[in-house]
Design an enzyme around this catalytic site. Structure first.
Site, PDB file in Angstrom:
ATOM      1  N   GLY A  55      44.403  30.781  36.419  1.00 18.34           N
ATOM      2  CA  GLY A  55      43.742  31.930  37.002  1.00 18.34           C
ATOM      3  C   GLY A  55      44.401  32.345  38.310  1.00 18.34           C
ATOM      4  O   GLY A  55      45.181  31.592  38.903  1.00 18.34           O
ATOM      5  N   CYS A  56      44.064  33.538  38.774  1.00 18.64           N
ATOM      6  CA  CYS A  56      44.688  34.068  39.992  1.00 18.64           C
ATOM      7  C   CYS A  56      44.257  33.289  41.227  1.00 18.64           C
ATOM      8  O   CYS A  56      45.102  32.829  42.013  1.00 18.64           O
ATOM      9  CB  CYS A  56      44.385  35.554  40.138  1.00 18.64           C
ATOM     10  SG  CYS A  56      42.633  35.994  39.987  1.00 18.64           S
ATOM     11  N   TYR A  57      42.951  33.116  41.430  1.00 21.04           N
ATOM     12  CA  TYR A  57      42.487  32.330  42.566  1.00 21.04           C
ATOM     13  C   TYR A  57      43.018  30.894  42.528  1.00 21.04           C
ATOM     14  O   TYR A  57      43.528  30.388  43.535  1.00 21.04           O
ATOM     15  CB  TYR A  57      40.960  32.304  42.613  1.00 21.04           C
ATOM     16  CG  TYR A  57      40.292  33.522  43.213  1.00 21.04           C
ATOM     17  CD1 TYR A  57      40.602  33.966  44.496  1.00 21.04           C
ATOM     18  CD2 TYR A  57      39.301  34.204  42.507  1.00 21.04           C
ATOM     19  CE1 TYR A  57      39.959  35.064  45.050  1.00 21.04           C
ATOM     20  CE2 TYR A  57      38.655  35.299  43.056  1.00 21.04           C
ATOM     21  CZ  TYR A  57      38.994  35.734  44.326  1.00 21.04           C
ATOM     22  OH  TYR A  57      38.347  36.819  44.877  1.00 21.04           O
TER      23      TYR A  57
END
Length: 343
Positions: free
Chosen positions: A146-148
């Protein structure tokens, strides 16, 4: 090399098209859809006119079997249900959704609120944090992080791995641009709701919490719950993650810099930034870079770690292509050498 994208009309799919367009090994890109069959992609997105004027194709196993790589840019809850029908011995699959990241499928259903993918498929998928995962090259299926988690993990893993911080007290404050919510509008992402405003969301319930905790355990062998807060800020793209933790006894700032050098020397997309004022989302916009700054507060004996990425590139499409390059033995930077869109 022939590639395909399912979910080509989403922001992640569009970024894949933009980046793959300049990848020297790509000979064709097939765009698939489950709802807009026959639509000319450049009619839907005019910025693609004269670049991609092809039609969106129906998803069939026969079409997928002709591909070398299939990128899944679908919302969570979709790819985990259709990948089993598309698996074959030839096509490698890179899933940009969250469906294959959590190895405990009961955690997936609890945090995502959706039906989990089959356990066998989840077990098969390799978690592809590019700078840390060693077995992507031999993978048939990759779960793109995921991005985070990408922004957070790249910044804290060296310090946890070298036991320089007390990870039981790790607190992470992260902020993202609106594109991280996808291209389907909601009240929270509406222009009048978000412009000139910053808001916290999914407080203590964000689905990336178990992903970060799982990855810390995978790569460092330690297991601790984290405090993780997420905010929307009025910009289109970018993530800034600020993490705080107490230093272990006797640790000084030089030890932290040495840890980053140990794990990221020679890594083309991780840049260590000396001045805090130089760490900004506009320094990485449109690129696959992750910039990291570390600072010790001697008064509190705490470290502050700041990292920035473009959520659509390093946090999604760019890392997916980086994983593809590794899977096929290409240069890791192939197709990913864009200069940041600073202004």
């Amino acid at each position: 090399m022939k590639v395909g994208i399912i979910g080509a009309t989403g922001y992640g799919g569009l970024e894949l098209m933009r980046l793959l367009h300049n990848h020297s090994k790509i000979t064709s890109i097939t765009l698939f859809t489950s709802s807009d069959e026959g639509t000319v992609i450049s009619d839907k997105y005019p910025h693609l006119k004269s670049i991609y004027d092809g039609t969106l194709q129906p998803i069939t196993k026969e079409a997928v079997e002709k591909l070398d790589v299939l990128f899944m840019g679908t919302p969570s809850g979709v790819s985990g249900q259709i990948i089993p029908e598309l698996l074959n011995d030839h096509t490698k699959i890179i899933d940009l959704s969250g469906d294959l990241r959590l190895k405990d499928i009961s955690q997936y259903e609890a945090w995502y609120g959706k039906k989990a993918a089959p356990q066998q498929l989840v077990d098969q998928a390799v978690y592809g944090l590019s700078e840390w995962t060693t077995d992507v090259k031999n993978a048939q299926v990759v779960a793109n992080p995921g991005c985070y988690p990408t922004a957070v993990l790249l910044s804290v893993l060296p310090l946890i791995k070298e036991q320089l911080i007390d990870a039981t007290q790790l607190i992470i404050d992260a902020k993202s641009g609106i594109s991280g919510s996808g291209n389907k509008p909601s009240q929270g992402t509406h222009f009048t709701e978000n412009t000139e405003a910053t808001s916290i969301y999914k407080m203590n319930k964000h689905q990336h919490i178990p992903e970060i905790e799982q990855a810390i355990n995978i790569f460092t062998g330690t297991s601790h719950p984290i405090t993780f807060s997420t905010h929307l800020v009025p910009m289109i793209r970018g993530i800034i993650a600020t993490s705080y933790a107490p230093l272990k006894q006797g640790v000084v700032e030089a030890d932290l810099h040495a840890a980053y050098a140990k794990y990221y020397e020679g890594q083309p997309f991780v840049r260590l930034v000396k001045e805090a004022t130089k760490v900004s989302t506009n320094q990485v916009r449109g690129t696959n870079y992750c910039d990291i700054h570390v600072n010790v507060d001697e008064r509190t004996n705490r470290v502050t770690i700041v990292s920035v990425i473009d959520n659509l590139v390093k946090g999604a499409a760019g890392q997916a292509i980086q994983n593809m390059n590794t899977m096929f033995g290409y240069e890791e930077t192939e197709g990913l050498t864009q200069v940041p869109l600073f202004i």
